[in-house]
Motif scaffolding. Structure first.
Motif, mmCIF file in Angstrom:
data_model
loop_
_atom_site.group_PDB
_atom_site.id
_atom_site.type_symbol
_atom_site.label_atom_id
_atom_site.label_comp_id
_atom_site.label_asym_id
_atom_site.label_seq_id
_atom_site.Cartn_x
_atom_site.Cartn_y
_atom_site.Cartn_z
ATOM 1 N N CYS A 93 0.913 -1.217 0.008
ATOM 2 C CA CYS A 93 0.071 0.055 -0.148
ATOM 3 C C CYS A 93 0.905 1.227 -0.052
ATOM 4 C CB CYS A 93 -0.860 0.144 1.098
ATOM 5 S SG CYS A 93 -2.004 -1.600 1.221
ATOM 6 N N GLN A 94 0.963 1.922 -1.161
ATOM 7 C CA GLN A 94 1.931 3.027 -1.280
ATOM 8 C C GLN A 94 1.184 4.074 -0.477
ATOM 9 O OE1 GLN A 94 1.490 3.008 -5.566
ATOM 10 N NE2 GLN A 94 3.755 2.772 -5.597
ATOM 11 N N LEU A 95 2.166 4.933 0.112
ATOM 12 C CA LEU A 95 1.707 6.199 1.152
ATOM 13 C C LEU A 95 0.740 7.077 0.398
ATOM 14 C CD1 LEU A 95 2.547 6.370 4.331
ATOM 15 C CD2 LEU A 95 3.825 8.196 3.542
ATOM 16 N N HIS A 96 0.953 7.392 -0.836
ATOM 17 C CA HIS A 96 0.256 8.618 -1.381
ATOM 18 C C HIS A 96 -1.384 7.914 -1.695
ATOM 19 C CE1 HIS A 96 1.827 6.545 -5.170
ATOM 20 N NE2 HIS A 96 0.677 6.997 -5.641
ATOM 21 N N ARG A 97 -1.420 6.712 -1.647
ATOM 22 C CA ARG A 97 -2.809 6.189 -1.712
ATOM 23 C C ARG A 97 -3.626 5.863 -0.600
ATOM 24 N NH1 ARG A 97 -4.198 4.290 -6.577
ATOM 25 N NH2 ARG A 97 -2.399 4.220 -8.262
ATOM 26 N N ILE A 98 -2.861 6.126 0.825
ATOM 27 C CA ILE A 98 -3.630 5.641 1.901
ATOM 28 C C ILE A 98 -4.071 7.211 2.202
ATOM 29 C CG2 ILE A 98 -3.232 5.178 4.256
ATOM 30 C CD1 ILE A 98 -0.833 3.637 3.801
ATOM 31 N N SER A 99 -5.577 7.138 2.454
ATOM 32 C CA SER A 99 -6.353 8.390 2.882
ATOM 33 C C SER A 99 -6.567 8.580 4.228
ATOM 34 C CB SER A 99 -7.540 8.135 1.653
ATOM 35 O OG SER A 99 -8.243 7.268 2.106
ATOM 36 N N PHE A 100 -6.745 7.468 5.011
ATOM 37 C CA PHE A 100 -7.148 7.463 6.177
ATOM 38 C C PHE A 100 -6.588 6.405 7.128
ATOM 39 C CE2 PHE A 100 -10.461 6.821 9.661
ATOM 40 C CZ PHE A 100 -10.621 8.014 10.096
ATOM 41 N N CYS A 101 -6.181 6.918 8.511
ATOM 42 C CA CYS A 101 -5.572 5.616 9.403
ATOM 43 C C CYS A 101 -6.219 6.041 10.785
ATOM 44 C CB CYS A 101 -4.112 5.869 9.246
ATOM 45 S SG CYS A 101 -3.558 4.612 10.383
ATOM 46 N N ALA A 102 -6.668 4.869 11.515
ATOM 47 C CA ALA A 102 -7.143 5.276 12.871
ATOM 48 C C ALA A 102 -7.141 4.159 13.708
ATOM 49 C CB ALA A 102 -8.372 5.840 13.072
ATOM 50 N N ASP A 103 -6.968 4.044 14.977
ATOM 51 C CA ASP A 103 -7.077 3.006 16.033
ATOM 52 C C ASP A 103 -8.463 3.126 16.620
ATOM 53 O OD1 ASP A 103 -5.922 4.357 18.828
ATOM 54 O OD2 ASP A 103 -5.277 5.280 16.928
ATOM 55 N N ASP A 104 -8.925 2.157 16.853
ATOM 56 C CA ASP A 104 -10.389 2.089 17.412
ATOM 57 C C ASP A 104 -10.389 2.180 18.925
ATOM 58 O OD1 ASP A 104 -13.036 1.196 17.978
ATOM 59 O OD2 ASP A 104 -13.084 -0.349 16.678
ATOM 60 N N THR A 112 -6.961 0.520 11.627
ATOM 61 C CA THR A 112 -7.256 0.258 10.295
ATOM 62 C C THR A 112 -6.660 1.626 9.379
ATOM 63 O OG1 THR A 112 -9.189 1.918 10.510
ATOM 64 C CG2 THR A 112 -9.483 -0.336 11.230
ATOM 65 N N PHE A 113 -6.587 1.329 8.377
ATOM 66 C CA PHE A 113 -6.437 2.364 7.135
ATOM 67 C C PHE A 113 -6.930 1.967 5.781
ATOM 68 C CE2 PHE A 113 -2.536 -0.707 6.375
ATOM 69 C CZ PHE A 113 -2.602 -0.826 5.269
ATOM 70 N N ILE A 114 -7.238 3.118 5.302
ATOM 71 C CA ILE A 114 -8.045 3.030 3.916
ATOM 72 C C ILE A 114 -7.149 3.242 3.125
ATOM 73 C CG2 ILE A 114 -10.020 3.932 2.370
ATOM 74 C CD1 ILE A 114 -11.506 4.343 5.093
ATOM 75 N N CYS A 115 -6.989 2.303 1.781
ATOM 76 C CA CYS A 115 -5.962 2.401 0.818
ATOM 77 C C CYS A 115 -6.854 2.418 -0.613
ATOM 78 C CB CYS A 115 -4.798 1.603 0.979
ATOM 79 S SG CYS A 115 -3.799 1.733 -0.325
ATOM 80 N N LYS A 116 -6.556 3.413 -1.501
ATOM 81 C CA LYS A 116 -7.079 3.168 -2.675
ATOM 82 C C LYS A 116 -6.140 2.224 -3.675
ATOM 83 C CE LYS A 116 -8.737 6.206 -6.570
ATOM 84 N NZ LYS A 116 -8.786 7.469 -7.340
ATOM 85 N N ASP A 117 -7.028 1.245 -4.082
ATOM 86 C CA ASP A 117 -6.205 0.036 -4.934
ATOM 87 C C ASP A 117 -5.924 0.552 -6.140
ATOM 88 O OD1 ASP A 117 -5.839 -3.042 -5.243
ATOM 89 O OD2 ASP A 117 -6.958 -2.522 -6.872
ATOM 90 N N SER A 118 -4.629 0.222 -6.679
ATOM 91 C CA SER A 118 -3.960 0.686 -7.817
ATOM 92 C C SER A 118 -4.449 0.353 -8.886
ATOM 93 C CB SER A 118 -2.333 0.595 -7.793
ATOM 94 O OG SER A 118 -2.187 -0.962 -7.640
ATOM 95 N N GLU A 119 -5.069 -0.948 -8.678
ATOM 96 C CA GLU A 119 -5.558 -1.617 -10.379
ATOM 97 C C GLU A 119 -7.182 -1.191 -10.428
ATOM 98 O OE1 GLU A 119 -4.900 -5.673 -10.323
ATOM 99 O OE2 GLU A 119 -2.815 -5.334 -10.226
ATOM 100 N N SER A 120 -7.976 -1.341 -9.487
ATOM 101 C CA SER A 120 -9.142 -1.171 -9.455
ATOM 102 C C SER A 120 -9.877 0.316 -9.312
ATOM 103 C CB SER A 120 -10.079 -1.959 -8.520
ATOM 104 O OG SER A 120 -9.790 -2.003 -7.314
#
Length: 206
Positions: A93-104, A112-120
């Protein structure tokens, strides 16, 4: 911004810049999985994803399946998810594709973290379970962002753009080489056809 990226104001970073920029920080965790989410960030978005994956894991656990363990390697370039023993990279998961990160906050073990998939190009929420390091891992990803942003500013914004341009040019060169090869083959085919035609239509000498 989410908690991980704004935490710098009230807590000093725990790693040296060199550790994240020249190497990586490893962590071990259990990987609950990833699921597609509609939004690139948001506490509720993450909460829903956690509930969904926890439920799926609960079913698998009842079937006798264990939660797989993974190794996380965090650096200014991103988060790699590896199989701990073989070191095989399962997700990069490349850093520039990670948009959110948090502990519960309701479950201290979950981060968790949210990452934009490079292919889809879909947004995927990755969910992990760490008994002792959930908050620390979240902060480490936050520090990686802080360092990457500083590096970006120091380069005058050229660093990331240059990499993108180089990647784009390399792709274009590859495409052109493929097109060139195809054109060469077409020319060769046409020349062969022309020779065949000339031989078949040439007058027979007396």
């Amino acid at each position: 911004m989410n908690r991980a990226f704004s935490r710098k104001k009230d807590k000093t970073w725990m790693h040296t810049p060199e550790a994240l920029s020249k190497h990586y920080i490893p962590y071990n965790a259990k990987f609950l999985g990833s699921t597609e989410v509609e939004q690139p960030k948001g506490t509720e978005v993450v909460r829903d994803a956690v509930r969904k994956l926890k439920f799926a894991r609960h079913i698998k656990k009842s079937e006798g399946q264990k939660i797989p363990k993974v190794e996380l390697q965090i650096s200014i370039y991103g988060v790699k998810i590896l199989e701990p023993k073989t070191k095989e990279v399962q997700h990069n998961c490349q850093l520039h594709r990670i948009s959110f990160c948090a502990d519960d906050k309701t479950d201290k073990r979950i981060f968790t973290f949210i990452c934009k998939d490079s292919e889809s190009n879909k947004h995927l929420c990755y969910v992990f379970d760490s008994e002792k390091c959930a908050e620390e891992i979240t902060l480490t990803i936050g520090q990686a962002f802080d360092l990457a942003y500083r590096k970006f500013l120091e380069s005058g914004g050229k660093d990331v753009e240059t990499r993108k341009q180089i990647a784009g040019l390399q792709k274009r060169i590859q495409d052109l080489e493929t097109e060139n090869m195809e054109l060469k083959n077409k020319v060769q085919d046409l020349e062969n056809q022309l020779r065949t035609t000339q031989v078949s239509t040439s007058p027979v000498s007396a």
